[in-house]
Write an enzyme that holds these catalytic residues in place. Structure first.
Site, PDB file in Angstrom:
ATOM      1  N   CYS A  68      41.132  65.570  48.736  1.00 45.48           N
ATOM      2  CA  CYS A  68      41.572  66.072  47.423  1.00 45.48           C
ATOM      3  C   CYS A  68      42.300  65.033  46.586  1.00 45.48           C
ATOM      4  O   CYS A  68      42.716  65.309  45.469  1.00 45.48           O
ATOM      5  CB  CYS A  68      42.437  67.308  47.592  1.00 45.48           C
ATOM      6  N   CYS A 114      47.153  68.072  55.023  1.00 47.67           N
ATOM      7  CA  CYS A 114      47.408  67.985  53.593  1.00 47.67           C
ATOM      8  C   CYS A 114      47.801  69.381  53.131  1.00 47.67           C
ATOM      9  O   CYS A 114      47.088  70.351  53.394  1.00 47.67           O
ATOM     10  CB  CYS A 114      46.157  67.501  52.863  1.00 47.67           C
ATOM     11  N   CYS A 117      44.999  70.773  50.405  1.00 46.82           N
ATOM     12  CA  CYS A 117      43.627  71.204  50.753  1.00 46.82           C
ATOM     13  C   CYS A 117      43.440  71.533  52.232  1.00 46.82           C
ATOM     14  O   CYS A 117      42.329  71.842  52.650  1.00 46.82           O
ATOM     15  CB  CYS A 117      42.623  70.144  50.327  1.00 46.82           C
ATOM     16  N   CYS A 137      51.431  59.732  62.701  1.00 48.18           N
ATOM     17  CA  CYS A 137      50.273  59.043  63.259  1.00 48.18           C
ATOM     18  C   CYS A 137      49.037  59.656  62.588  1.00 48.18           C
ATOM     19  O   CYS A 137      48.637  60.778  62.905  1.00 48.18           O
ATOM     20  CB  CYS A 137      50.269  59.252  64.769  1.00 48.18           C
TER      21      CYS A 137
END
Length: 147
Positions: A68, A114, A117, A137
């Site tokens: 996104c 995220c 999204c 990570c």
């Protein structure tokens, strides 16, 4: 200040409101992403360690979600963890990543996605450098470096 206790509390009690939302069907994501990007970000896969040159890339810039394009990490927070994946000490903003308890593979970890999204990015661990002592990570394939 962001620390391991904050991460665990957020994973257990709920994530902050994202700055915006991007929602697409699985078919739309599959059409827009490479097969490896789709596998890692939409199917919660993991790329092979040391498979990306991004681990050794230490130039100024912003790393965004490959799905996104939301800015996620500042290169100033990047460090060499020796793990084979790009590592960061903190996200760019508190509301751009989400934390989820991950009990797969016979262990308990905190998955990072995220917040815009829901793309799988990687995991966060409490063994990073100061000031946060966190190690995000992140799968390099889940990131797009912006200038």
């Amino acid at each position: 200040m962001l620390n391991w206790e904050t991460v665990l509390n957020t994973a257990k009690k709920g994530n902050p409101e994202p700055p915006r939302r991007v929602e697409k069907s699985e078919a739309q994501w599959q059409a827009e992403l490479s097969s490896e990007e789709f596998y890692v970000t939409r199917k919660h896969g993991t790329e092979r360690p040391f498979s990306s040159e991004m681990c050794a890339l230490f130039e100024p810039g912003i790393y965004a979600c490959v799905c996104c394009h939301t800015p996620l990490f500042n290169a100033q927070e990047k460090f060499d963890s020796g793990t084979g994946w790009p590592s960061f000490t903190a996200p760019l903003e508190d509301n751009v990543v989400a934390y989820n308890m991950d009990i797969s593979h016979g262990m308990t970890r905190v998955e990072v996605t995220c917040n815009v999204c829901d793309a799988h990015l990687g995991h966060v661990f409490p063994d990073g450098p100061l000031p946060t002592k966190l190690r995000y990570c992140i799968n390099a394939i889940a990131l797009a470096k912006q200038k």
